[in-house]
Every structure is written in C-alpha cells, then in structure tokens.
Design an enzyme around this catalytic site. Structure first.
Site, PDB file in Angstrom:
ATOM      1  N   CYS A   1       0.831  -1.218   0.000  1.00 52.90           N
ATOM      2  CA  CYS A   1       0.000   0.000   0.000  1.00 52.90           C
ATOM      3  C   CYS A   1       0.864   1.267   0.000  1.00 52.90           C
ATOM      4  O   CYS A   1       1.888   1.352   0.683  1.00 52.90           O
ATOM      5  CB  CYS A   1      -0.909  -0.013   1.222  1.00 52.90           C
ATOM      6  SG  CYS A   1      -2.029   1.396   1.259  1.00 52.90           S
TER       7      CYS A   1
ATOM      8  N   CYS B   1       0.578   4.598   6.993  1.00 54.16           N
ATOM      9  CA  CYS B   1      -0.049   4.473   8.313  1.00 54.16           C
ATOM     10  C   CYS B   1       0.908   3.721   9.248  1.00 54.16           C
ATOM     11  O   CYS B   1       1.258   2.562   8.967  1.00 54.16           O
ATOM     12  CB  CYS B   1      -1.374   3.737   8.196  1.00 54.16           C
ATOM     13  SG  CYS B   1      -2.399   4.383   6.859  1.00 54.16           S
TER      14      CYS B   1
ATOM     15  N   CYS C   1     -16.627  -8.825   5.471  1.00 52.26           N
ATOM     16  CA  CYS C   1     -15.930  -7.556   5.209  1.00 52.26           C
ATOM     17  C   CYS C   1     -14.693  -7.804   4.350  1.00 52.26           C
ATOM     18  O   CYS C   1     -13.771  -8.511   4.768  1.00 52.26           O
ATOM     19  CB  CYS C   1     -15.483  -6.917   6.508  1.00 52.26           C
ATOM     20  SG  CYS C   1     -16.795  -6.757   7.716  1.00 52.26           S
TER      21      CYS C   1
ATOM     22  N   CYS D   1     -19.625  -5.748   3.441  1.00 51.62           N
ATOM     23  CA  CYS D   1     -18.857  -4.579   3.858  1.00 51.62           C
ATOM     24  C   CYS D   1     -17.544  -4.598   3.083  1.00 51.62           C
ATOM     25  O   CYS D   1     -17.030  -5.684   2.762  1.00 51.62           O
ATOM     26  CB  CYS D   1     -18.577  -4.645   5.364  1.00 51.62           C
ATOM     27  SG  CYS D   1     -17.538  -3.284   5.965  1.00 51.62           S
TER      28      CYS D   1
ATOM     29  N   CYS E   1     -19.174   2.220   8.546  1.00 50.27           N
ATOM     30  CA  CYS E   1     -18.434   1.569   9.622  1.00 50.27           C
ATOM     31  C   CYS E   1     -17.205   2.434   9.826  1.00 50.27           C
ATOM     32  O   CYS E   1     -16.357   2.526   8.932  1.00 50.27           O
ATOM     33  CB  CYS E   1     -18.048   0.148   9.210  1.00 50.27           C
ATOM     34  SG  CYS E   1     -16.922  -0.655  10.373  1.00 50.27           S
TER      35      CYS E   1
ATOM     36  N   ARG F   1     -17.861  -2.243  18.201  1.00 48.85           N
ATOM     37  CA  ARG F   1     -17.142  -3.509  18.006  1.00 48.85           C
ATOM     38  C   ARG F   1     -15.809  -3.552  18.745  1.00 48.85           C
ATOM     39  O   ARG F   1     -15.013  -2.611  18.657  1.00 48.85           O
ATOM     40  CB  ARG F   1     -16.899  -3.722  16.503  1.00 48.85           C
ATOM     41  CG  ARG F   1     -16.220  -5.069  16.185  1.00 48.85           C
ATOM     42  CD  ARG F   1     -16.034  -5.265  14.687  1.00 48.85           C
ATOM     43  NE  ARG F   1     -17.290  -5.156  13.987  1.00 48.85           N
ATOM     44  CZ  ARG F   1     -17.454  -4.515  12.819  1.00 48.85           C
ATOM     45  NH1 ARG F   1     -16.433  -3.960  12.220  1.00 48.85           N
ATOM     46  NH2 ARG F   1     -18.645  -4.452  12.263  1.00 48.85           N
TER      47      ARG F   1
HETATM   48 FE1  SF4 Z   1      -2.800   1.163   3.396  1.00 47.39          FE
HETATM   49 FE2  SF4 Z   1      -3.010   2.593   5.637  1.00 47.39          FE
HETATM   50 FE3  SF4 Z   1      -5.047   0.974   4.848  1.00 47.39          FE
HETATM   51 FE4  SF4 Z   1      -2.700  -0.040   5.764  1.00 47.39          FE
HETATM   52  S1  SF4 Z   1      -4.218   1.176   6.917  1.00 47.39           S
HETATM   53  S2  SF4 Z   1      -3.845  -0.726   4.000  1.00 47.39           S
HETATM   54  S3  SF4 Z   1      -1.196   1.445   4.949  1.00 47.39           S
HETATM   55  S4  SF4 Z   1      -4.268   2.802   3.793  1.00 47.39           S
END
Ligand code: SF4
Ligand code: SAM
Ligand code: DTB
Length: 347
Positions: free
Chosen positions: A83, A87, A127, A158, A218, A290
């Site tokens: 990704c 994060c 989900c 979801c 959600c 949750r």
């Molecule tokens: Fe990508 Fe952030 Fe989602 Fe992880 S939480 S998959 S780094 S967008």
C-alpha cells in the site's frame, strides 16, 4: 433496535423474541443520539468512577439493544500489502519492512468460497479489505461482481478499499454493498503523528461520499498507539459529531507489527480499553460498537467487561487481515459462558 426504551412518553410496544417490551422514541429519551459533544464533556465521561461509567453505558446499551446479543463480522484480505500510504500501525504499508508478501486483487471464486465458510461459521457480515490508498476504476467491475455474489449468499456486505470518489461509492452501493469501512483512527491532533500521506479531511470526504451514496458507515479507530486519553476522547467526539453516527464503530487495539514505526508502542491498560468502549456506547448509543483488532490478546474476563460496557459486535474467524484472531471455538465458548447470542439480522 430502533427505539429507545428509556423515556416516559410516546410508548410503543414491540415484540422481540417472544418478549413484549415497552420502548419509545423521541426527544425525551435519556439516551437519544447527540451530535454536539464538547471535548470537555467527553473527557468528563472518561473520568467518571469506573462503576458509574459502566452503569451509564449499560443503560445506554439497554435503551437501544438487547444487551445479550452480539453482531458477528468476518474479514478477508482481498488484496494484501504494497500500500502507498504510510499508516504507522499497518503491516501492509509499502513504506515499512514488515516481511509481508504483497498480493494482487483476488478472483471472485475464492472470495466466495471464504464467504460461504464464514457464513457457515456464523458470520452475519462479510468484510472485504484491500490495501489500497484509493480505489481504481479498473478494479470496480470485479469488486461489483464480488459484492453482488457475497450478498446473494445471504450475508451483509462490507468493504474497505481506501478513498472513494462519489461515482465509485454509487457503483458499490448499486452492486449491493451495505457497509463501507473507513476509520478516522485517532484525534485530528494525533493523526499527523500516525500517517502523513493523507489528511483527516481526506477521510471525512470519503465518509461523505459513502453517506451520499446511501451506504451504512463503519467508522472507528485504533487505541494503544501512544495517544493520550484526550486523543481517544477527540476521536470519539469526531465520530459522534458526524451528521449521522456510523452504524458500526470498530474500536481496534493496536496489534504491534514489527517493522512499523508503532511496533514498540506501550500497550494500553485493559481498563482504559473498557472505558473507551463505554464512552463510545454512551456517545453513539444506537451504533454497533465492536471490539475489533487486538481481541486475541484480551482475557475472557476483559472481553466480558467490554460487553458489559456496551460492546455488541466482534470479528470472528481465525484471521483479521494480516494477523491472527481468536479461535472460533474459544469465542463460541465465551459467548456461551456469558449467554450472549448472535443478533437476529433484519436484512
Ligand atoms: Fe494502506 Fe493505511 Fe489501509 Fe494499511 S491502513 S492498508 S497502509 S491505507
Ligand atoms: N486501506 C484501507 C484503509 O486504510 O481504510 C482499509 C484497510 S485498513 C487495514 C483498515 C483499518 O484497520 C485501519 O483504519 C485501522 O484502523 C485498522 N488496523 C490496521 N492495522 C492495524 C493494526 N496493526 N492494529 C490495529 N488496527 C489496525
Ligand atoms: C477495522 O476497524 N479493523 C479491521 C477492519 N476494520 C478492516 C482491520 C483490523 C486489522 C488488524 C491488523 C491486520 O490484521 O493486519
């Protein structure tokens, strides 16, 4: 669900599982949803004596729900790793060395196989999670087919696919998507310490697109990332002050992932997790709250306290997205011990 049982006028009687209950809705309900919380009010809830907080949360819970029922969701990672976002908690970010093997978007058939197995294990909602910064139009046809076929199995659907445009949200709704998961994760103030490749406003914009398309929301967050109690209060304030409360509010406890910036965060005290659940229940009284990620590390007793504090939803199944979850038989045992039954779904 549907009407508050805690008020003095305008009563209606509903029959639920053979039990006649007097419930009512309206402006006098003590636990009517509010959207004007101040941070000071939220902090004051967190600071209540523990027993007083749990009593208030249990009252809010009972005003809108049968407290002995739980909603069961199951996750599947349909596109793992690689990704573009950073994060700080996530195993799937391409920015960190977490040892995860990235994979492409799954075909429809194996997703359906997983959905059938989830239903067989008692899941009510399935989900589908993808490690994307945002959804690309080229992936929409396959996702639409996936969603339609999962729904045809008789499961709630979801998905969590990153940022959406308005037309993508409409297309997913058209395909039969019931819920979209998109978390605010933490307070606006702490957010930039956790992720810098997108803003809080980006998240809010996708949530608006999801609402406009008519899907249920959600939306929750993560605790145990080194944030303060004021940040936890700030997250819940943001969630409760949205124009409509999210129908589901997942409270994740950080699952520390080696290689990520938050890998060595100090674990959150269990009772503070319970307090967070209780405050979420009071502020979003009609939502499913949750106990999301991190449940595997919690004792049965801690989970029982969470249910008492108003949690009424869990993820079941051996896996979350990339990490493990409590074994199904252990969950079955816990729910049987606590005499908590799966919720009767209306759709
Ligand atoms: Fe990508 Fe952030 Fe989602 Fe992880 S939480 S998959 S780094 S967008
Ligand atoms: N890429 C999409 C997005 O970020 O919206 C969807 C997938 S993302 C993994 C969904 C949510 O899972 C995150 O918003 C976060 O709240 C939660 N999450 C991710 N990694 C976690 C971890 N290590 N511990 C606890 N929660 C986590
Ligand atoms: C949510 O709030 N938690 C789920 C779901 N929504 C997508 C994800 C939890 C992920 C936990 C870490 C992992 O398995 O990678």
């Amino acid at each position: 669900m549907g009407a508050c049982s805690n008020m003095n006028e305008g009563h209606v009687t509903i029959a639920q599982e053979g039990r006649a209950e007097t419930r009512a809705d309206g402006p006098h309900c003590d636990f009517a949803p509010r959207h004007d919380w101040t941070l000071e009010e939220v902090e004051a809830l967190f600071e209540l004596p523990f027993s007083d907080l749990l009593f208030k949360a249990a009252q809010a819970h009972r005003a809108w729900f049968d407290p002995n029922q739980v909603q069961l969701s199951q996750l599947l990672s349909i596109k793992t790793g690689g990704c573009a976002e950073n994060c700080g908690y996530c195993a799937q970010s391409a920015h960190f060395e977490t040892g995860l093997n990235a994979s492409k978007l799954m075909d429809v058939a194996p997703v359906l196989e997983a959905a059938r197995a989830a239903k067989q294990q008692g899941a009510q909602r399935f989900c589908m999670g993808a490690a994307w910064r945002d959804l690309k139009d080229r992936d929409l046809p396959r996702l639409a087919e996936m969603v339609a076929e999962v729904k045809a199995l008789g499961l709630e659907t979801c998905a969590t696919l990153g940022m959406l445009t308005r037309h993508q949200a409409h297309a997913l709704k058209e395909a039969g998507l019931d819920y979209y998961n998109h978390n605010l994760d933490t307070s606006p103030e702490y957010y930039a310490k956790v992720v810098s490749t997108r803003s809080y406003e980006d998240r809010l914009e996708t949530l608006r697109a999801v609402r406009e398309a008519g899907m249920s929301v959600c939306c929750g967050g993560i605790v145990g990332m080194g944030e303060t109690r004021r940040d936890r209060a700030g997250l819940l304030q943001q969630l409760a002050n949205l124009p409509d409360h999210p129908e589901s509010v997942p409270i994740n406890e950080l699952v520390p992932i080696p290689g990520t910036p938050l890998a060595n965060s100090k674990p959150l005290d269990g009772l503070e997790f319970v307090r967070t659940i209780a405050v979420a229940r009071i502020m979003c009284p009609k939502s499913m709250v949750r106990i999301a990620a991190g449940r595997e590390g919690m004792s049965q007793e801690l989970q029982a306290l969470c249910f008492h504090a108003g949690a009424n939803s869990i993820f079941i199944g051996a896996r979350l997205l990339t990490t493990s979850n409590t074994a199904r038989d252990k969950d079955a045992e816990l729910l049987a011990d606590l005499q908590i039954r799966p919720m009767q779904m209306t759709s």
